[in-house]
Scaffold this motif. Structure first.
Motif, PDB file in Angstrom:
ATOM      1  N   ILE A 118       0.831  -1.202   0.000  1.00  0.00           N
ATOM      2  CA  ILE A 118       0.000   0.000   0.000  1.00  0.00           C
ATOM      3  C   ILE A 118       0.867   1.255   0.000  1.00  0.00           C
ATOM      4  N   LYS A 119       0.393   2.287  -0.685  1.00  0.00           N
ATOM      5  CA  LYS A 119       1.034   3.604  -0.648  1.00  0.00           C
ATOM      6  C   LYS A 119       0.173   4.526   0.210  1.00  0.00           C
ATOM      7  N   LEU A 120       0.787   5.110   1.240  1.00  0.00           N
ATOM      8  CA  LEU A 120       0.106   6.034   2.134  1.00  0.00           C
ATOM      9  C   LEU A 120       0.555   7.450   1.824  1.00  0.00           C
ATOM     10  N   MET A 121      -0.408   8.354   1.648  1.00  0.00           N
ATOM     11  CA  MET A 121      -0.121   9.748   1.322  1.00  0.00           C
ATOM     12  C   MET A 121      -0.530  10.629   2.497  1.00  0.00           C
ATOM     13  N   VAL A 155      10.181   5.638   2.056  1.00  0.00           N
ATOM     14  CA  VAL A 155       9.716   7.033   2.090  1.00  0.00           C
ATOM     15  C   VAL A 155      10.099   7.689   0.770  1.00  0.00           C
ATOM     16  N   GLU A 156       9.113   7.896  -0.092  1.00  0.00           N
ATOM     17  CA  GLU A 156       9.374   8.463  -1.410  1.00  0.00           C
ATOM     18  C   GLU A 156       9.408   9.989  -1.371  1.00  0.00           C
ATOM     19  N   THR A 169       5.518   3.991   0.689  1.00  0.00           N
ATOM     20  CA  THR A 169       5.065   2.672   0.231  1.00  0.00           C
ATOM     21  C   THR A 169       5.464   1.621   1.259  1.00  0.00           C
ATOM     22  N   VAL A 170       4.495   0.804   1.656  1.00  0.00           N
ATOM     23  CA  VAL A 170       4.695  -0.188   2.706  1.00  0.00           C
ATOM     24  C   VAL A 170       4.349  -1.576   2.171  1.00  0.00           C
TER      25      VAL A 170
END
Length: 264
Positions: A118-121, A155-156, A169-170
């Protein structure tokens, strides 16, 4: 022998994430009453609490969630913890940091049918929560000590208050079995690591912070290393600010983290 109660009714929003995670893992219906009902200005679920419910829905199948009109009563009928068949994207409210949602995912992700992806924003460095970097270092150390697969956190882009803009992204695998463990002692601190970071701010702030940190800790520890993290436009999110992330490690492998964040 007493029978298992099908539905659990609890008051207030105390330990909100923990209660929901346990309900999801045990498959038992949960009724939360009077959630922030004593708040005369804004009663009911906070944006980050409502987001936890949405996040649980996103990784579950056949789940049913009912919220009263005034947002003070929540009924959760858990389904199957499905996980992520494909990569998911989730926008985290900026009232809490991304690690607030990461902590919840860590409680349930090993019991998914499919691996977490999952990508967290949102906000990576928040005043109310650990930074994503320090959280990852702490949780990965703990996972190694109890023989769990290490969570992968990338951490992008950093995101600071008030507008966020961070991207993380995790990923994590599914495990078949978790062995019991006992941790009683933390041990004494023997080394310090960390980073001084800035977003849309001159590098001079970072250099001065590192100098001051070394001046304090070099008197008590011989192993101190703080690196610079000056974020460019692509990785600096939407807000301006700077801060320090510190990670101390003990002889027994315990990780202690602290963060200082200043927004301009």
């Amino acid at each position: 022998m007493s029978s298992i109660v099908d539905e659990i009714t609890l008051e207030s929003a105390t330990n909100f994430r923990g209660r929901i995670a346990l309900a999801a893992l045990t498959g038992r219906k949960l009724h939360l009453k009077n959630v922030h009902a004593d708040d005369n200005i804004s009663p009911g679920l906070r944006p980050h609490e409502a987001a936890i419910l949405k996040l649980l829905q996103l990784v579950s199948e056949d789940i049913e969630i009912k919220v009263s009109a005034n947002n003070t009563n929540v009924i959760i009928n858990p389904g199957l913890l499905l996980g992520c068949k494909d990569k998911l994207v989730f926008e985290c409210p900026t009232t809490r940091g991304i690690s607030y949602y990461l902590e919840f995912l860590c409680m349930i992700c090993y019991f998914f049918s499919f691996p977490l992806n999952i990508k967290l924003m949102g906000v990576t460095n928040h005043t109310l929560d650990p930074s994503v970097n320090s959280f990852f270092i702490a949780i990965s150390s703990f996972q190694k000590r109890v023989n769990l697969p290490v969570l992968s956190v990338n951490v992008e882009a950093r995101g600071l208050l008030p507008d966020g803009g961070g991207s993380v992204t995790v990923t994590s695998p599914v495990v078949k079995k978790i062995e019991p463990f006992t941790i009683l002692n933390t041990g004494k601190i023997y080394k310090l690591r960390g980073s001084a970071f800035s977003c849309h701010v001159t590098k001079n702030f970072v250099v001065r912070m590192i100098s001051q940190i070394r001046e304090i800790f070099n008197h008590v520890l011989s192993d101190v290393y703080i690196y610079e993290d000056v974020c460019g436009k692509e990785k600096a999110g939407k807000s301006t600010g700077f801060g320090v992330e510190l990670v101390a490690e003990t002889f027994l492998g315990t990780i202690i983290t602290r963060i200082l964040l200043l927004e301009q």
